[in-house]
Write an enzyme that holds these catalytic residues in place. Structure first.
Site, PDB file in Angstrom:
ATOM      1  N   TYR A  56      59.672  22.084  36.617  1.00 28.10           N
ATOM      2  CA  TYR A  56      59.229  23.285  35.919  1.00 28.10           C
ATOM      3  C   TYR A  56      60.129  24.451  36.317  1.00 28.10           C
ATOM      4  CZ  TYR A  56      55.001  20.411  35.403  1.00 28.10           C
ATOM      5  OH  TYR A  56      54.116  19.391  35.154  1.00 28.10           O
ATOM      6  N   HIS A 119      56.956  11.965  39.808  1.00 30.51           N
ATOM      7  CA  HIS A 119      56.721  12.483  38.462  1.00 30.51           C
ATOM      8  C   HIS A 119      56.779  11.390  37.398  1.00 30.51           C
ATOM      9  CE1 HIS A 119      57.171  16.555  36.192  1.00 30.51           C
ATOM     10  NE2 HIS A 119      56.407  15.733  35.523  1.00 30.51           N
TER      11      HIS A 119
END
Length: 313
Positions: A56, A119
């Site tokens: 992010y 992730h």
């Protein structure tokens, strides 16, 4: 707010968390001031679990979240993730994991990460090796709990055999039911579920659903098949039907969607995200919405298989 237990290792978090992806990427221009205000207001309203990732903003999202939570660090749990490259390729090589986690600790400004996730799976690195490196950080006191994201039953079982996995993070919403086949293994192994994109990437937020040409080229909705020209009108109709049910109950569409998730299992924690403090307040209020069996049956009638077109494409 009600607390929920994620996994069997002692992790307890608010029934609704906060997903910080949109503060740094993916859904239009960022607004740091608004994002920080939204994060802090979420905590004021009872949210204790905040989720980010290296991806992010490649560290910028972690820095923003760490800054927003610095004064209340001991009152919250912070989760982050590793395992991707700037081209969205997988990279869970041991040396890369160690580098990313050390960077995440610095970016967040913390001594310990509460939940560390891989992730995405890396086809080049066995999950046993990945979790072995993650365990090093637990043993060093730099990570408290381990999680996986966007993975399958085989990987969950293999990972859990190396070190207890507390949480799986997977997409789950009224529009996306793909995680359901994994629920039995989560229950068998005592693993919690953090549901990302619980408002279907904004489709169920109550905001107008615009077609792809209204979004920037790097907006995630360009990749989502729900927004494909052949699917968007059908999915708008599904959302409208859910919206009418929400109106009948005197709640917002977003509150209906979040309450639906909370009603599925007591080990599910949705993590809606918003850069607007007012919308955060609306989302948090979903924790107080009770859906009857009749409501749940009606939702199943309106969107029995989720949205049309799958979630990527």
């Amino acid at each position: 707010m009600e607390l929920r237990t994620l996994g069997s290792q002692g992790l307890k978090v608010s029934a609704l968390g906060y997903g910080a992806m949109g503060t740094a990427m993916g859904y239009g221009p960022s607004d740091d001031t608004g994002s920080i205000a939204a994060i802090r207001h979420a905590h004021e309203l009872g949210v204790t679990h905040f989720d980010t990732a290296e991806m992010y903003g490649w560290g910028e999202g972690e820095k923003l979240l760490g800054h927003a939570l610095a004064q209340i660090r001991d009152e919250v749990t912070i989760a982050t993730k590793f395992g991707l490259t700037p081209t969205y390729a997988s990279d869970s090589r041991p040396e890369h994991i160690r580098e990313v986690v050390d960077n995440s600790l610095r970016n967040l400004g913390v001594d310990v990460i509460d939940v560390l996730y891989q992730h995405m799976p890396d086809p080049e690195v066995p999950v046993e090796d990945v979790v072995g490196v993650m365990k090093e950080f637990v043993d060093a006191g730099k990570v408290r709990y381990l999680g996986l994201s966007n993975t399958d039953e085989d990987a969950i079982r293999r990972a859990h055999a190396v070190h207890p996995i507390s949480v799986l993070q997977q997409e789950y919403s009224v529009f996306e039911h793909g995680v359901r086949p994994l629920l039995p293994v989560l229950e068998e192994l005592g693993i919690g579920l953090v549901a990302y994109s619980p408002l279907a990437r904004g489709f169920l937020s109550g905001a107008p659903v615009r077609s792809r040409e209204h979004y920037a080229a790097d907006d995630f909705r360009q990749l989502l098949a729900w927004w494909a020209p052949e699917n968007i009108d059908v999915n708008r109709a599904l959302a409208a039907g859910l919206g009418r049910l929400a109106d009948d109950k005197g709640v917002t569409l977003a509150q209906l969607a979040l309450a639906w998730l909370l009603a599925q299992k007591d080990y599910i924690v949705p993590i809606p995200g918003s850069r607007d403090a007012g919308r955060v307040a609306q989302n948090v209020a979903a924790a107080g919405v009770t859906l009857t069996p009749g409501d749940l049956a009606r939702i199943a009638e309106i969107a029995p298989a989720g949205a049309v077109g799958g979630h990527m494409g």
